[in-house]
Design a protein around this motif. Structure first.
Motif, PDB file in Angstrom:
ATOM      1  N   GLY A  66       0.938  -1.112   0.090  1.00 39.51           N
ATOM      2  CA  GLY A  66       0.024  -0.067   0.133  1.00 39.51           C
ATOM      3  C   GLY A  66       0.766   1.067   0.253  1.00 39.51           C
ATOM      4  N   MET A  67       0.774   2.145   1.056  1.00 41.57           N
ATOM      5  CA  MET A  67       1.797   3.147   1.260  1.00 41.57           C
ATOM      6  C   MET A  67       3.239   2.489   1.765  1.00 41.57           C
ATOM      7  N   ASP A  68       4.246   2.937   0.952  1.00 40.07           N
ATOM      8  CA  ASP A  68       5.555   2.527   1.539  1.00 40.07           C
ATOM      9  C   ASP A  68       5.948   3.758   2.470  1.00 40.07           C
ATOM     10  N   GLY A  69       7.112   3.536   2.951  1.00 42.22           N
ATOM     11  CA  GLY A  69       7.594   4.505   3.690  1.00 42.22           C
ATOM     12  C   GLY A  69       7.650   6.201   3.468  1.00 42.22           C
ATOM     13  N   PRO A  70       8.150   6.151   2.176  1.00 40.60           N
ATOM     14  CA  PRO A  70       8.464   7.552   1.630  1.00 40.60           C
ATOM     15  C   PRO A  70       7.005   7.939   1.484  1.00 40.60           C
ATOM     16  N   THR A  71       6.124   7.134   1.076  1.00 35.40           N
ATOM     17  CA  THR A  71       4.890   7.974   0.630  1.00 35.40           C
ATOM     18  C   THR A  71       4.036   8.225   1.835  1.00 35.40           C
ATOM     19  N   THR A  72       4.265   7.229   2.732  1.00 39.26           N
ATOM     20  CA  THR A  72       3.499   7.552   4.180  1.00 39.26           C
ATOM     21  C   THR A  72       4.223   9.047   4.702  1.00 39.26           C
ATOM     22  N   MET A  73       5.541   9.042   4.568  1.00 37.42           N
ATOM     23  CA  MET A  73       6.025  10.277   5.270  1.00 37.42           C
ATOM     24  C   MET A  73       5.718  11.825   4.567  1.00 37.42           C
ATOM     25  N   GLN A  74       5.418  11.545   3.125  1.00 36.93           N
ATOM     26  CA  GLN A  74       4.802  12.738   2.428  1.00 36.93           C
ATOM     27  C   GLN A  74       3.488  12.934   3.141  1.00 36.93           C
ATOM     28  N   ALA A  75       2.736  11.854   3.137  1.00 36.52           N
ATOM     29  CA  ALA A  75       1.271  11.990   3.571  1.00 36.52           C
ATOM     30  C   ALA A  75       1.196  12.720   5.132  1.00 36.52           C
ATOM     31  N   LEU A  76       2.274  12.276   6.017  1.00 38.82           N
ATOM     32  CA  LEU A  76       2.223  12.868   7.363  1.00 38.82           C
ATOM     33  C   LEU A  76       2.693  14.276   7.320  1.00 38.82           C
ATOM     34  N   ARG A  77       3.607  14.667   6.270  1.00 29.38           N
ATOM     35  CA  ARG A  77       4.177  16.041   6.255  1.00 29.38           C
ATOM     36  C   ARG A  77       2.917  17.002   5.961  1.00 29.38           C
ATOM     37  N   LYS A  78       1.896  16.377   5.510  1.00 28.70           N
ATOM     38  CA  LYS A  78       0.746  17.381   4.973  1.00 28.70           C
ATOM     39  C   LYS A  78      -0.177  17.635   6.099  1.00 28.70           C
ATOM     40  N   LEU A  79       0.023  16.802   7.296  1.00 30.40           N
ATOM     41  CA  LEU A  79      -1.043  16.990   8.371  1.00 30.40           C
ATOM     42  C   LEU A  79      -0.526  18.002   9.410  1.00 30.40           C
ATOM     43  N   VAL A  85       7.929  17.224  12.113  1.00 34.13           N
ATOM     44  CA  VAL A  85       8.401  15.884  13.111  1.00 34.13           C
ATOM     45  C   VAL A  85       9.707  15.210  12.453  1.00 34.13           C
ATOM     46  N   PRO A  86      10.631  14.923  13.294  1.00 31.82           N
ATOM     47  CA  PRO A  86      11.641  14.112  12.609  1.00 31.82           C
ATOM     48  C   PRO A  86      11.198  13.013  12.210  1.00 31.82           C
ATOM     49  N   VAL A  87      11.860  12.391  11.184  1.00 30.07           N
ATOM     50  CA  VAL A  87      11.576  10.803  10.525  1.00 30.07           C
ATOM     51  C   VAL A  87      13.057  10.334  10.384  1.00 30.07           C
ATOM     52  N   ILE A  88      12.845   9.101  10.874  1.00 33.45           N
ATOM     53  CA  ILE A  88      14.009   7.964  10.700  1.00 33.45           C
ATOM     54  C   ILE A  88      13.340   6.819   9.918  1.00 33.45           C
ATOM     55  N   PHE A  89      14.098   6.348   8.866  1.00 35.86           N
ATOM     56  CA  PHE A  89      13.506   5.476   8.051  1.00 35.86           C
ATOM     57  C   PHE A  89      14.227   4.205   8.771  1.00 35.86           C
ATOM     58  N   MET A  90      13.559   2.806   8.573  1.00 32.61           N
ATOM     59  CA  MET A  90      14.324   1.699   9.282  1.00 32.61           C
ATOM     60  C   MET A  90      14.199   0.590   7.800  1.00 32.61           C
ATOM     61  N   GLU A 101      18.537   8.978  -1.193  1.00 32.60           N
ATOM     62  CA  GLU A 101      17.221   9.191  -1.496  1.00 32.60           C
ATOM     63  C   GLU A 101      16.379   9.458  -0.142  1.00 32.60           C
ATOM     64  N   TYR A 102      16.533   8.601   0.719  1.00 38.61           N
ATOM     65  CA  TYR A 102      15.583   9.060   1.879  1.00 38.61           C
ATOM     66  C   TYR A 102      15.896  10.287   2.607  1.00 38.61           C
ATOM     67  N   GLN A 103      17.220  10.457   2.564  1.00 37.04           N
ATOM     68  CA  GLN A 103      17.744  11.878   3.187  1.00 37.04           C
ATOM     69  C   GLN A 103      17.255  13.039   2.309  1.00 37.04           C
ATOM     70  N   ALA A 104      17.181  12.847   1.112  1.00 36.13           N
ATOM     71  CA  ALA A 104      16.648  13.945   0.197  1.00 36.13           C
ATOM     72  C   ALA A 104      15.169  14.389   0.398  1.00 36.13           C
ATOM     73  N   LEU A 105      14.501  13.327   0.752  1.00 35.42           N
ATOM     74  CA  LEU A 105      13.174  13.253   1.088  1.00 35.42           C
ATOM     75  C   LEU A 105      13.005  14.004   2.381  1.00 35.42           C
ATOM     76  N   GLY A 106      13.786  14.040   3.192  1.00 36.92           N
ATOM     77  CA  GLY A 106      13.739  14.972   4.603  1.00 36.92           C
ATOM     78  C   GLY A 106      13.930  13.997   5.868  1.00 36.92           C
ATOM     79  N   ALA A 107      14.402  12.462   5.428  1.00 43.73           N
ATOM     80  CA  ALA A 107      14.622  11.745   6.539  1.00 43.73           C
ATOM     81  C   ALA A 107      15.896  12.172   7.240  1.00 43.73           C
ATOM     82  N   LEU A 108      15.986  12.227   8.792  1.00 41.58           N
ATOM     83  CA  LEU A 108      17.256  12.428   9.404  1.00 41.58           C
ATOM     84  C   LEU A 108      18.223  11.265   9.225  1.00 41.58           C
TER      85      LEU A 108
END
Length: 137
Positions: A66-79, A85-90, A101-108
């Motif tokens: 469904g929604m992968d991590g980057p897509t979820t992060m983008q949706a959360l950023r719109k709220l 809010v800082p984001v760390i990918f696992m 790529e993850y850091q370019a999206l804004g992940a720490l």
């Protein structure tokens, strides 16, 4: 008297589709790390629960149906209230280009999977310190 010591975020929104990894991470975050968590099994659930939980940090699995991590992060950023809010990918996907790529999206940062439950909170603190230039440990 105000302290100059930075405060490690205490409320973590954790999003992971694998139930076994979710269970281990919940123990690692709550029992070992002392965090308050909202554990979500999908990006859609995270988007639904995040506003009421008001996380101080978001941990996101990268590969989810469904929604992968980057897509979820983008949706959360719109709220409202979650824009910064800082984001760390696992993830187990640790090619240099993928991390960039993850850091370019804004992940720490990125925490490698499989992760060591006993060191997860330390890894979080290190990523936050590296990103902020302060020591959160």
């Amino acid at each position: 008297m105000e302290s100059n010591q930075p405060v490690l975020p205490r409320k973590i929104l954790y999003v992971e589709d694998d139930p076994d990894i979710r269970a281990v991470a919940e123990i690692a975050l709550e029992d070992v790390g002392g965090f308050t968590t909202a554990i979500c099994e999908s990006g859609a659930e995270a988007v639904e629960r995040a506003p009421g939980f008001e996380p101080e940090l978001i941990l996101l699995d990268v590969m989810m149906p469904g929604m992968d991590g980057p897509t979820t992060m983008q949706a959360l950023r719109k709220l409202d209230g979650l824009e910064a809010v800082p984001v760390i990918f696992m993830t187990a996907r640790l090619q240099k280009s993928e991390i960039e790529e993850y850091q370019a999206l804004g992940a720490l940062g990125v925490i490698p999977k499989p992760f060591d439950p006993m060191n997860l909170s330390e890894q979080i603190a290190q990523i936050l310190a590296d990103a902020d230039g302060r020591d959160f440990r």
